[in-house]
Enzyme design. Structure first.
Site, PDB file in Angstrom:
ATOM      1  N   ASP A  51      47.502  44.915  23.268  1.00 16.56           N
ATOM      2  CA  ASP A  51      47.006  43.154  23.700  1.00 16.56           C
ATOM      3  C   ASP A  51      45.464  42.615  24.829  1.00 16.56           C
ATOM      4  OD1 ASP A  51      47.192  40.610  25.109  1.00 16.56           O
ATOM      5  OD2 ASP A  51      48.278  40.754  25.626  1.00 16.56           O
ATOM      6  N   ASP A  60      41.707  37.812  21.333  1.00 17.29           N
ATOM      7  CA  ASP A  60      42.951  37.794  22.379  1.00 17.29           C
ATOM      8  C   ASP A  60      43.488  38.522  21.062  1.00 17.29           C
ATOM      9  OD1 ASP A  60      44.342  38.505  23.880  1.00 17.29           O
ATOM     10  OD2 ASP A  60      45.980  35.979  24.250  1.00 17.29           O
TER      11      ASP A  60
END
Length: 514
Positions: free
Chosen positions: A129, A368
């Site tokens: 992430d 992201d």
């Protein structure tokens, strides 16, 4: 108290071969977005003097219940993946290991990296992430508790857990640790130690050895994790075969209770807690090439996650756009969008908020890997939908739109129920520095149901978000990064893009199994 508000650090949406009513609700929920709030000093903690266990999610929610707030979350769906064996042979000293390469495995809602933690090593698979810093793993073979987690995970034994008691090198982090201060997001470095019951003398000398208080960490889609900061040995693979590196005293969250977060996360942001930072690569960079969704849950193929000099060298083929520096949110990766083009139409200008920050540091496009779909601000997103509708001649599949929550779905001819080329228009992102990225086929419209009656329904995999007054104006999600090599050149403060067949690239590096 210092809080950090960033939208959609982890929005997870599950794809299924057919649309079910439950999943329709799930996809509809995914259109919601909320702020990330990093843990604050008054987060739920263990009893300082008794050294008791951290409180559970139930206790935390009971102590921090706010009748005016709403926790949003998503169900998850994943399948079992094999864990790679750990190489124990090292031909280089750790100081000579300039690069690392770890395989990324695709599942239905993200990309997994395997962490080799402890002595002897325990292999735990977690999400990669780029939209958060903390690395955490589920802890406790029998005691790990995940509230409101899909039974799918339990039945498929996906909830890998780490057992500190089985590791000879595992210790609880100290309250005086800089990581303890970081995880509690405190402007006052004495706060965590005060919570732990340290005396004034040890506070001033930074010698208090009491354990770091337990923390609570929340994500934008409503996920919540509660745990303790732990240190242990992390083993990573070098860029050459049979080369490994040991990082002793790696700091991570040992999480005992979560709300809708059954699988751990490896934070790849730029903060002190992130995995690249602790490995010493935060001033170098990393790159990834996400496999196409058709390879999801395929145990025989993975793609490389490269960290270090190798990730940013010899990238002349990539187009680089500058990173935008947010004074409010410096740990995350922002880029600027100038326009978006649909097919051969004129470029659609985007709002200023997508390419610059306001006086408070809000705006920009957050890149992201923990957000599945790209999110664009209103009313620009609605304008983009109108442009798409004006150039697409296929009939709308409004019934699928209603069931899934996606905004544009079309019935595309599929002779013999075999998916083939279509006439759906391309979508091109124009970033700062004259960089253009044409999204590969399948990254914008994707088949949501199996072909039937020589027709397949494809839906636009973008979503809208409010152009609010906090956080990023938009998010470039992982689904739009498929078959694109993304290079994070942290030394030169830029991000590079190059379309490529990630499966072929992985095969050339020996990441396929026969």
């Amino acid at each position: 108290m210092r809080s950090l508000n960033i939208v959609l650090a982890l929005t997870i949406v599950a794809f299924l071969p057919s649309v079910q009513p439950h999943n329709a609700d799930l996809l509809s929920q995914s259109l919601q977005s909320g702020p990330i709030t990093h843990p604050a000093p008054n987060s739920c903690t263990y009893t300082p003097h008794l050294g008791g266990p951290p409180c559970t999610v139930n206790q935390f929610l009971a102590q921090h219940r706010n009748p005016s707030s709403l926790i949003l979350g998503l169900s998850h769906s994943r399948t079992t993946l094999p864990t790679p064996k750990v190489s124990t042979v090292s031909t280089k000293r750790p100081s000579e290991l300039l690069d690392m390469m770890e395989p990324l495995r695709e599942v239905r809602d993200g990309y997994l990296i395997s962490l080799n933690l402890g002595t002897p090593p325990q292999v735990i698979q977690v999400y990669m992430d780029t939209g958060s810093d903390l690395t955490w793993v589920p802890c406790g073979n029998l005691t790990f508790d995940c509230m409101d987690c899909d039974q799918y995970y339990r039945s498929n034994k996906l909830m890998d857990t780490f057992s500190p008691s089985y590791s000879a090198s595992s210790i609880r982090d100290s309250c005086a640790s800089s990581f303890c201060i970081e995880i509690h997001s405190s402007d006052n470095s004495y706060d965590p130690c005060t919570m732990a019951g340290c005396s004034l003398t040890t506070l001033l000398k930074a010698t208090c050895s009491r354990p770091c208080p337990s923390f609570a960490y929340t994500y934008g889609a409503g996920g919540l994790v509660i745990g303790t900061l732990t240190r242990d040995t992390l083993r990573v693979h070098g860029s050459s075969p049979n080369v490994t590196r040991e990082l002793q005293m790696f700091s991570f969250g040992c999480v005992g209770s979560t709300y809708r977060e059954p699988i751990g996360i490896a934070g790849f942001g730029r903060g002190a807690l992130s995995l690249p930072s602790q490995l010493g690569f935060v001033r170098k960079g990393f790159s990834h090439c996400f496999l196409a969704f058709k390879f999801a849950n395929n145990p025989n193929i993975s793609s490389p996650l490269v960290i270090g000099d190798l990730a940013i060298s010899s990238k002349d083929h990539s187009q680089f756009t500058p990173m935008l520096k947010s004074p409010m949110y410096p740990n995350y990766y922002y880029i600027g969008v100038e326009a978006i083009t649909v097919g051969n139409t004129s470029a659609t200008a985007v709002p200023l908020s997508l390419r610059e920050f306001d006086s408070h540091g809000n705006g920009g496009m957050l890149i992201d890997s923990g957000t599945t779909y790209t999110h664009l601000p209103e009313p620009f997103y609605s304008q983009l939908l109108l442009v798409l509708q004006s150039v697409i001649t296929y009939p709308r599949a409004t019934d699928v739109e209603t069931k899934t929550g996606f905004d544009l779905c079309y019935k595309v001819p599929c002779p013999g129920n075999i998916t083939s080329a279509d006439d759906l228009p391309s979508i091109t992102f124009h970033f700062l520095n004259n960089v253009s990225l044409v999204l590969p086929k399948g990254n914008h419209f994707y088949a949501m149901v199996a072909p039937s009656n020589s027709t397949v329904v494809k839906c636009l995999s973008f979503q809208g978000m409010d152009d609010g007054d906090y956080g990023p104006a938009g998010v470039l999600g992982s689904f739009q990064q498929q078959n694109v090599e993304v290079v994070y050149d942290l030394e030169k403060e830029r991000i590079g893009f190059q379309s490529m067949d990630c499966a072929s690239a992985a095969a050339s590096q020996g990441l396929h199994k026969n």
